[in-house]
Design a protein around this motif. Structure first.
Motif, PDB file in Angstrom:
ATOM      1  N   TRP A 174      -2.896   3.223 -13.216  1.00  0.00           N
ATOM      2  CA  TRP A 174      -1.663   3.739 -12.621  1.00  0.00           C
ATOM      3  C   TRP A 174      -1.053   2.687 -11.702  1.00  0.00           C
ATOM      4  CZ3 TRP A 174      -5.978   6.953 -13.306  1.00  0.00           C
ATOM      5  CH2 TRP A 174      -5.783   7.939 -14.293  1.00  0.00           C
ATOM      6  N   ASP A 175       0.248   2.840 -11.445  1.00  0.00           N
ATOM      7  CA  ASP A 175       0.989   1.820 -10.687  1.00  0.00           C
ATOM      8  C   ASP A 175       0.406   1.567  -9.292  1.00  0.00           C
ATOM      9  OD1 ASP A 175       2.557   1.863 -12.891  1.00  0.00           O
ATOM     10  OD2 ASP A 175       4.445   2.269 -11.841  1.00  0.00           O
ATOM     11  N   THR A 176      -0.105   2.644  -8.676  1.00  0.00           N
ATOM     12  CA  THR A 176      -0.701   2.486  -7.347  1.00  0.00           C
ATOM     13  C   THR A 176      -1.820   1.434  -7.398  1.00  0.00           C
ATOM     14  OG1 THR A 176      -1.862   4.532  -8.015  1.00  0.00           O
ATOM     15  CG2 THR A 176      -0.215   4.713  -6.278  1.00  0.00           C
ATOM     16  N   GLU A 177      -2.662   1.557  -8.406  1.00  0.00           N
ATOM     17  CA  GLU A 177      -3.824   0.682  -8.501  1.00  0.00           C
ATOM     18  C   GLU A 177      -3.473  -0.681  -9.089  1.00  0.00           C
ATOM     19  OE1 GLU A 177      -4.085   4.131  -8.531  1.00  0.00           O
ATOM     20  OE2 GLU A 177      -4.905   3.547  -6.586  1.00  0.00           O
ATOM     21  N   ARG A 178      -2.436  -0.730  -9.928  1.00  0.00           N
ATOM     22  CA  ARG A 178      -1.966  -2.042 -10.390  1.00  0.00           C
ATOM     23  C   ARG A 178      -1.463  -2.845  -9.196  1.00  0.00           C
ATOM     24  NH1 ARG A 178       0.356   0.728 -15.138  1.00  0.00           N
ATOM     25  NH2 ARG A 178      -1.156   0.394 -16.790  1.00  0.00           N
ATOM     26  N   SER A 179      -0.874  -2.147  -8.235  1.00  0.00           N
ATOM     27  CA  SER A 179      -0.358  -2.833  -7.041  1.00  0.00           C
ATOM     28  C   SER A 179      -1.496  -3.398  -6.210  1.00  0.00           C
ATOM     29  CB  SER A 179       0.461  -1.855  -6.186  1.00  0.00           C
ATOM     30  OG  SER A 179       1.519  -1.318  -6.938  1.00  0.00           O
ATOM     31  N   SER A 180      -2.458  -2.562  -5.841  1.00  0.00           N
ATOM     32  CA  SER A 180      -3.540  -3.049  -4.969  1.00  0.00           C
ATOM     33  C   SER A 180      -4.374  -4.111  -5.679  1.00  0.00           C
ATOM     34  CB  SER A 180      -4.422  -1.894  -4.492  1.00  0.00           C
ATOM     35  OG  SER A 180      -4.882  -1.122  -5.579  1.00  0.00           O
ATOM     36  N   ALA A 181      -4.670  -3.899  -6.961  1.00  0.00           N
ATOM     37  CA  ALA A 181      -5.516  -4.860  -7.679  1.00  0.00           C
ATOM     38  C   ALA A 181      -4.826  -6.217  -7.792  1.00  0.00           C
ATOM     39  CB  ALA A 181      -5.861  -4.322  -9.062  1.00  0.00           C
ATOM     40  N   ASN A 182      -3.514  -6.204  -8.043  1.00  0.00           N
ATOM     41  CA  ASN A 182      -2.814  -7.486  -8.175  1.00  0.00           C
ATOM     42  C   ASN A 182      -2.681  -8.213  -6.849  1.00  0.00           C
ATOM     43  OD1 ASN A 182      -1.739  -8.337 -10.984  1.00  0.00           O
ATOM     44  ND2 ASN A 182      -1.582  -6.105 -10.966  1.00  0.00           N
ATOM     45  N   VAL A 183      -2.540  -7.478  -5.763  1.00  0.00           N
ATOM     46  CA  VAL A 183      -2.524  -8.136  -4.449  1.00  0.00           C
ATOM     47  C   VAL A 183      -3.907  -8.723  -4.161  1.00  0.00           C
ATOM     48  CG1 VAL A 183      -2.338  -7.748  -1.953  1.00  0.00           C
ATOM     49  CG2 VAL A 183      -0.594  -6.816  -3.489  1.00  0.00           C
ATOM     50  N   ALA A 184      -4.956  -7.934  -4.404  1.00  0.00           N
ATOM     51  CA  ALA A 184      -6.323  -8.433  -4.161  1.00  0.00           C
ATOM     52  C   ALA A 184      -6.611  -9.662  -5.032  1.00  0.00           C
ATOM     53  CB  ALA A 184      -7.347  -7.335  -4.443  1.00  0.00           C
ATOM     54  N   LYS A 185      -6.117  -9.630  -6.270  1.00  0.00           N
ATOM     55  CA  LYS A 185      -6.327 -10.760  -7.186  1.00  0.00           C
ATOM     56  C   LYS A 185      -5.731 -12.045  -6.604  1.00  0.00           C
ATOM     57  CE  LYS A 185      -5.555 -11.903 -12.097  1.00  0.00           C
ATOM     58  NZ  LYS A 185      -4.580 -12.942 -12.349  1.00  0.00           N
TER      59      LYS A 185
END
Ligand code: PBE
Length: 267
Positions: A174-185
């Motif tokens: 989901w977009d929420t987790e795509r956001s956090s994962a991409n920032v962490a990446k």
């Protein structure tokens, strides 16, 4: 004047999302726990289909009830409200947590420290989600990182750089987790890590961290949405606590609908 029967108008159907989502289970639980929802059904499909149906209904000012959550841009785009949930089946305000595999602290202390410190606000996540409407998530996340160097510096302060160590972040789709994962990446890559993102269903996400197949996840919604999975694998992962406070799930309707509570719905 007799009130219109919303149930009849929407064919006693709640518009749901993917079968593996925590909110899909919570909606099934809601349908069985509220006596007034006897005979109601959840239509399971996808987030994209739910958003399309929501937009169509709003364009025609028709009734609709969707499985919804925040943070999400639908609340900025449309006038929506959560139905009250007096039985508390959907839980209260939630947090999004970070879990890592048992040996991460010992084997990748640099990543562990950064992931442990990773914390942001709903507004931050929403800005990435909103930007990602017009660009890909990597670009939107990079933009957030560029604009929030002070926050990022707090996460990485004093952490030694590494030389290409591979790390796998497991997320849900989901977009929420795509956001956090991409920032962490991006933050981990700046530190020298080689980061892979693996999107899976919530059940698989917990299992991957518990078995050590994946290194870390910023995706659990707790204590309610993914609570059953959390308990199933508790003790088999390290719980690093919240990375965002103020998430919520529930039944969501356009504000023009004349109902306020799940209990207002008629069988
Ligand atoms: N969601 C978004 C997910 C978690 C993140 C609320 C749709 C779920 O229900 O599992």
């Amino acid at each position: 004047e007799a009130s219109t029967n919303v149930g009849e108008e929407i064919d006693y159907t709640i518009t749901g999302i993917e079968p593996g989502a925590g909110i899909t289970q919570a909606t099934d639980d809601t349908l069985s726990e509220y006596e007034n929802l006897a005979g109601w059904e959840q239509e399971i499909s996808s987030t994209a289909a739910m958003l399309t149906e929501l937009e169509n209904a709003i364009n025609n000012e028709e009734p609709i009830i969707v499985a919804g959550w925040s943070p999400h841009y639908k609340f900025a785009k449309f006038d929506l409200k959560y139905l009250e949930d007096p039985k508390g089946v959907y839980g209260d305000v939630e947090y999004i947590g970070t879990i890592v595999r048992k040996d991460l602290k010992e084997e990748m202390p640099e990543a562990y420290t950064i992931l442990d410190r990773f914390q942001w606000e709903a507004d931050d996540m929403e800005s990435v989600m909103l930007d990602a409407q017009n660009m890909d998530f990597e670009e939107a996340a990079q933009q957030w990182v560029d604009e929030n160097q002070e926050t990022v510096a707090k996460w990485t302060e004093g952490v030694d750089p590494v030389d290409g160590t591979s790390i796998e972040l497991v997320l849900t789709p989901w977009d929420t987790e795509r956001s956090s994962a991409n920032v962490a990446k991006i933050v981990l890559e700046q530190q020298g890590f080689n980061v892979t993102l693996t999107p899976v269903d919530p059940a698989v996400m917990f299992k991957a961290i518990a078995t050590g197949d994946g290194d870390a996840s910023l995706a659990p919604w707790l204590p309610a949405t993914h609570g059953a999975f959390f308990e199933e694998f508790e003790g088999e992962f390290d719980d690093l606590g919240e990375n965002l406070i103020g998430a919520k799930i529930g039944l969501v309707v356009p504000t023009y609908m004349d109902i306020n509570s799940i209990e207002d719905l008629e069988p």
